[in-house]
Design a protein around this motif. Structure first.
Motif, PDB file in Angstrom:
ATOM      1  N   ALA A  23       0.804  -1.214   0.000  1.00 23.35           N
ATOM      2  CA  ALA A  23       0.000   0.000   0.000  1.00 23.35           C
ATOM      3  C   ALA A  23       0.838   1.265   0.000  1.00 23.35           C
ATOM      4  O   ALA A  23       0.301   2.377   0.029  1.00 23.35           O
ATOM      5  N   ASP A  24       2.155   1.119  -0.056  1.00 20.18           N
ATOM      6  CA  ASP A  24       3.073   2.251  -0.036  1.00 20.18           C
ATOM      7  C   ASP A  24       3.805   2.313  -1.365  1.00 20.18           C
ATOM      8  O   ASP A  24       3.797   1.362  -2.145  1.00 20.18           O
ATOM      9  N   GLY A  25       4.455   3.442  -1.643  1.00 18.53           N
ATOM     10  CA  GLY A  25       5.335   3.506  -2.806  1.00 18.53           C
ATOM     11  C   GLY A  25       6.559   2.638  -2.581  1.00 18.53           C
ATOM     12  O   GLY A  25       7.007   2.457  -1.444  1.00 18.53           O
ATOM     13  N   ARG A  26       7.095   2.090  -3.648  1.00 16.13           N
ATOM     14  CA  ARG A  26       8.272   1.236  -3.537  1.00 16.13           C
ATOM     15  C   ARG A  26       9.497   2.043  -3.111  1.00 16.13           C
ATOM     16  O   ARG A  26       9.799   3.084  -3.684  1.00 16.13           O
ATOM     17  N   GLN A  27      10.203   1.576  -2.097  1.00 16.06           N
ATOM     18  CA  GLN A  27      11.417   2.219  -1.615  1.00 16.06           C
ATOM     19  C   GLN A  27      12.635   1.419  -2.049  1.00 16.06           C
ATOM     20  O   GLN A  27      12.641   0.185  -1.966  1.00 16.06           O
ATOM     21  N   VAL A  28      13.660   2.146  -2.495  1.00 17.79           N
ATOM     22  CA  VAL A  28      14.851   1.523  -3.089  1.00 17.79           C
ATOM     23  C   VAL A  28      16.097   2.243  -2.594  1.00 17.79           C
ATOM     24  O   VAL A  28      16.089   3.467  -2.428  1.00 17.79           O
ATOM     25  N   LEU A  29      17.159   1.483  -2.368  1.00 10.36           N
ATOM     26  CA  LEU A  29      18.491   2.047  -2.147  1.00 10.36           C
ATOM     27  C   LEU A  29      19.335   1.779  -3.375  1.00 10.36           C
ATOM     28  O   LEU A  29      19.321   0.664  -3.924  1.00 10.36           O
ATOM     29  N   PHE A  30      20.091   2.786  -3.818  1.00 11.21           N
ATOM     30  CA  PHE A  30      21.051   2.626  -4.901  1.00 11.21           C
ATOM     31  C   PHE A  30      22.435   2.745  -4.280  1.00 11.21           C
ATOM     32  O   PHE A  30      22.748   3.755  -3.637  1.00 11.21           O
ATOM     33  N   HIS A  31      23.265   1.733  -4.456  1.00 13.41           N
ATOM     34  CA  HIS A  31      24.528   1.732  -3.725  1.00 13.41           C
ATOM     35  C   HIS A  31      25.650   1.104  -4.554  1.00 13.41           C
ATOM     36  O   HIS A  31      25.412   0.304  -5.464  1.00 13.41           O
ATOM     37  N   ARG A  32      26.877   1.477  -4.213  1.00 20.27           N
ATOM     38  CA  ARG A  32      28.047   0.898  -4.856  1.00 20.27           C
ATOM     39  C   ARG A  32      29.274   1.159  -3.997  1.00 20.27           C
ATOM     40  O   ARG A  32      29.306   2.070  -3.165  1.00 20.27           O
ATOM     41  N   LYS A  33      30.279   0.339  -4.187  1.00 23.08           N
ATOM     42  CA  LYS A  33      31.572   0.579  -3.571  1.00 23.08           C
ATOM     43  C   LYS A  33      32.309   1.615  -4.412  1.00 23.08           C
ATOM     44  O   LYS A  33      32.011   1.793  -5.604  1.00 23.08           O
ATOM     45  N   LEU A  34      33.280   2.288  -3.814  1.00 28.79           N
ATOM     46  CA  LEU A  34      33.921   3.405  -4.492  1.00 28.79           C
ATOM     47  C   LEU A  34      34.635   3.001  -5.784  1.00 28.79           C
ATOM     48  O   LEU A  34      34.746   3.786  -6.715  1.00 28.79           O
ATOM     49  N   HIS A  35      35.110   1.744  -5.869  1.00 25.23           N
ATOM     50  CA  HIS A  35      35.827   1.317  -7.066  1.00 25.23           C
ATOM     51  C   HIS A  35      34.887   0.838  -8.171  1.00 25.23           C
ATOM     52  O   HIS A  35      35.336   0.535  -9.274  1.00 25.23           O
ATOM     53  N   GLN A  36      33.585   0.775  -7.890  1.00 28.54           N
ATOM     54  CA  GLN A  36      32.638   0.265  -8.873  1.00 28.54           C
ATOM     55  C   GLN A  36      32.052   1.395  -9.703  1.00 28.54           C
ATOM     56  O   GLN A  36      31.797   2.491  -9.200  1.00 28.54           O
ATOM     57  N   ARG A  37      31.793   1.101 -10.975  1.00 26.57           N
ATOM     58  CA  ARG A  37      31.222   2.101 -11.874  1.00 26.57           C
ATOM     59  C   ARG A  37      29.704   2.120 -11.781  1.00 26.57           C
ATOM     60  O   ARG A  37      29.084   3.175 -11.847  1.00 26.57           O
ATOM     61  N   LYS A  38      29.084   0.957 -11.615  1.00 24.27           N
ATOM     62  CA  LYS A  38      27.635   0.868 -11.619  1.00 24.27           C
ATOM     63  C   LYS A  38      27.075   0.676 -10.207  1.00 24.27           C
ATOM     64  O   LYS A  38      27.745   0.147  -9.318  1.00 24.27           O
ATOM     65  N   PHE A  39      25.845   1.120 -10.053  1.00 22.30           N
ATOM     66  CA  PHE A  39      25.121   0.967  -8.799  1.00 22.30           C
ATOM     67  C   PHE A  39      24.317  -0.332  -8.812  1.00 22.30           C
ATOM     68  O   PHE A  39      24.048  -0.908  -9.867  1.00 22.30           O
ATOM     69  N   ARG A  40      23.922  -0.742  -7.629  1.00 19.60           N
ATOM     70  CA  ARG A  40      22.985  -1.849  -7.475  1.00 19.60           C
ATOM     71  C   ARG A  40      21.742  -1.322  -6.780  1.00 19.60           C
ATOM     72  O   ARG A  40      21.844  -0.524  -5.844  1.00 19.60           O
ATOM     73  N   ALA A  41      20.577  -1.751  -7.231  1.00 20.20           N
ATOM     74  CA  ALA A  41      19.321  -1.406  -6.578  1.00 20.20           C
ATOM     75  C   ALA A  41      18.975  -2.487  -5.564  1.00 20.20           C
ATOM     76  O   ALA A  41      18.982  -3.676  -5.890  1.00 20.20           O
ATOM     77  N   THR A  42      18.705  -2.074  -4.329  1.00 17.83           N
ATOM     78  CA  THR A  42      18.267  -2.991  -3.278  1.00 17.83           C
ATOM     79  C   THR A  42      16.948  -2.479  -2.738  1.00 17.83           C
ATOM     80  O   THR A  42      16.800  -1.281  -2.452  1.00 17.83           O
ATOM     81  N   TYR A  43      15.994  -3.366  -2.579  1.00 19.08           N
ATOM     82  CA  TYR A  43      14.625  -2.988  -2.220  1.00 19.08           C
ATOM     83  C   TYR A  43      14.429  -3.132  -0.718  1.00 19.08           C
ATOM     84  O   TYR A  43      14.749  -4.167  -0.138  1.00 19.08           O
ATOM     85  N   ILE A  44      13.906  -2.086  -0.093  1.00  9.47           N
ATOM     86  CA  ILE A  44      13.793  -2.041   1.357  1.00  9.47           C
ATOM     87  C   ILE A  44      12.374  -1.654   1.784  1.00  9.47           C
ATOM     88  O   ILE A  44      11.590  -1.137   0.994  1.00  9.47           O
ATOM     89  N   ASP A  45      12.064  -1.898   3.036  1.00  4.08           N
ATOM     90  CA  ASP A  45      10.846  -1.462   3.715  1.00  4.08           C
ATOM     91  C   ASP A  45       9.596  -2.090   3.109  1.00  4.08           C
ATOM     92  O   ASP A  45       8.958  -1.542   2.212  1.00  4.08           O
ATOM     93  N   PHE A  46       9.221  -3.224   3.669  1.00  4.55           N
ATOM     94  CA  PHE A  46       8.049  -3.973   3.212  1.00  4.55           C
ATOM     95  C   PHE A  46       6.920  -3.941   4.245  1.00  4.55           C
ATOM     96  O   PHE A  46       6.013  -4.762   4.211  1.00  4.55           O
ATOM     97  N   GLY A  47       6.978  -2.987   5.169  1.00  9.69           N
ATOM     98  CA  GLY A  47       6.011  -2.942   6.249  1.00  9.69           C
ATOM     99  C   GLY A  47       4.582  -2.704   5.806  1.00  9.69           C
ATOM    100  O   GLY A  47       3.641  -3.081   6.501  1.00  9.69           O
TER     101      GLY A  47
END
Length: 278
Positions: A136-160
């Motif tokens: 019932a909420d909007g989808r929440q996402v974190l975009f993250h990467r290590k400093l040596h990486q060029r691309k980000f990864r999407a991780t999905y959070i908050d399923f309450g």
């Protein structure tokens, strides 16, 4: 067996007033507490939904059951703010979600970031999942990467707010449970882009669903009959997910501008296939 929280680090913004805490396994978790302003049931929602999402192959932090005892709560002054006053958190088993610890973490993307997300195709999978679970909420996402990486990864959070938060009902609507920015969906062109996640949802076994439910502390949800009713709804909804995605596709948002398929593919049961345990 649960792990134990040993140190309160910081509060997380949001309606549940969660905390980041260090546990005795040396890892940090976002911890949601019983009695939080969003209702205790969001702990059960988060645990069940996170376990399900990970089982169908989505990038979701590891969920845990974490003990926060009274001594820790008192010593570290862990409270909720309710009606302008501090209220002590109830000790006991709480929900924990492993903290994403990469060096660069964004909870709201820069516009140019989407082309740099290497698992962007998973947005089709999380859309199918959120429609299945009635988020019932909007989808929440974190975009993250290590400093040596060029691309980000999407991780999905908050399923309450899956299962409509504490209501455990499914008032479906086309724009519920979706991400706020259409650009993440531009690569979706047909039903093929929803595989393998959609197929795994449609074939998800009752046995595995029951096994996950057995892990959830009863103090998070109340009557066992209510949990069983929720599980029954989830099993019945497996065959409705394509229709719910179709409602979003044909909505005023026009989320899939490059769509080429004219009609939904049949689900497993409509095609005459048997549901298999995954």
């Amino acid at each position: 067996m649960s792990i134990k929280a040993i140190k309160n680090i910081s509060q997380v913004r949001g309606g549940s007033q969660a905390r980041i805490m260090l546990a005795d396994d040396g890892k940090k978790y976002v911890v949601k507490f019983m009695g939080n302003p969003q209702s205790t049931r969001v702990l059960a929602n988060d645990y069940l939904a996170c376990r399900l999402a990970r089982m169908i192959g989505l990038s979701v932090p590891e969920p845990v059951i974490i003990l926060v005892d009274e001594e820790t709560i008192v010593e570290q002054q862990i409270t909720f703010t309710l009606a302008g006053r501090a209220v002590a958190v109830c000790p006991g088993l709480q929900f924990g979600s492993l903290v994403v610890t990469d060096e660069e973490v964004w909870d709201w993307p820069r516009h140019s970031m989407f082309g740099q997300v290497h698992n962007r195709g998973e947005f089709a999978g999380i859309l199918a999942f959120d429609k299945w679970t009635g988020n019932a909420d909007g989808r929440q996402v974190l975009f993250h990467r290590k400093l040596h990486q060029r691309k980000f990864r999407a991780t999905y959070i908050d399923f309450g707010y899956c299962f409509n938060a504490g209501e455990w009902s499914f008032p479906d609507a086309p724009l519920r449970g979706v991400y706020a920015i259409n650009e993440v969906y531009e690569g979706i062109q047909s039903w093929d882009d929803f595989a393998p996640w959609l197929g795994r949802i449609e074939r998800f076994s009752e046995t595995k669903l029951q096994c996950i439910a057995e892990e959830i502390p009863c103090e998070w949800y109340g009557e066992r009959s209510e949990l069983q009713r929720l599980l029954g709804c989830l099993l019945a909804r497996r065959s409705t997910v394509r229709g719910l995605i179709e409602d979003f596709r044909t909505s005023s948002r026009n989320p899939f501008p490059n769509w080429t398929a004219e009609r939904p593919a049949p689900c497993a049961t409509e095609a005459g296939g048997e549901l298999q345990a995954t």
